[in-house]
Design an enzyme around this catalytic site. Sequence first.
Site, short mmCIF file in Angstrom:
data_model
loop_
_atom_site.label_atom_id
_atom_site.label_comp_id
_atom_site.label_asym_id
_atom_site.label_seq_id
_atom_site.Cartn_x
_atom_site.Cartn_y
_atom_site.Cartn_z
N GLY A 37 0.79 -1.23 0.00
CA GLY A 37 0.00 0.00 0.00
C GLY A 37 0.82 1.27 0.00
O GLY A 37 0.30 2.35 -0.21
N HIS A 38 2.12 1.14 0.23
CA HIS A 38 2.96 2.35 0.37
C HIS A 38 4.23 2.18 -0.43
O HIS A 38 5.26 1.77 0.12
CB HIS A 38 3.29 2.59 1.85
CG HIS A 38 3.80 3.95 2.12
ND1 HIS A 38 5.12 4.28 2.04
CD2 HIS A 38 3.16 5.08 2.47
CE1 HIS A 38 5.29 5.56 2.36
NE2 HIS A 38 4.11 6.07 2.62
N PHE A 39 4.27 2.43 -1.63
CA PHE A 39 3.22 2.76 -2.56
C PHE A 39 3.14 1.64 -3.59
O PHE A 39 4.18 1.06 -3.91
CB PHE A 39 3.53 4.08 -3.28
CG PHE A 39 3.57 5.27 -2.38
CD1 PHE A 39 2.41 5.93 -2.04
CD2 PHE A 39 4.78 5.73 -1.87
CE1 PHE A 39 2.44 7.06 -1.23
CE2 PHE A 39 4.81 6.85 -1.06
CZ PHE A 39 3.65 7.51 -0.72
#
Length: 155
Positions: A37-39
């Site tokens: 999710g990052h990133f």
Amino acid sequence: MRLEYFELLDRVEEIDLEGGSIRISSTLPERSPVFDGHFPSFPILPGVLMLEMMNQAAGYLLYRRFKRERFVFLGGVKRAKFRRMVKPGTSLQITGRITHDGSGFFIAETSLKAGSESAADAEIILIVQDFPTPEARAALARSTDFLEAASPVTA
């Protein structure tokens, strides 16, 4: 290191309880749900986890200084700077040095390096108090056992 469980430190390299300093090594995993999710398609360590690593290092120093009898938690962050991105698989060195001790709170100058390059630094404020419950004390002891077992120093 297991990012998703906030187990961010791998090994204590040096600890000076009386002098108030610590150096810890840790290596980011190649894969973690955090990086998904990052990133997406450009995984980097979130700055908030860099701060948490520095907080955990300074907190562990105080936890050991108080012979594992006191609870240490983050009270604040001052002058945090993020100097470079840190990617999966990177080996890190985290250092902390106590610069203030007074009335149940401490201030630590902390830094995080990737190789010889500075990745982040911050002044961390830590609060020390009694454990809120016996269960919390036992859980923290269990969660730091691996760190002590993997470390060459016994202070």
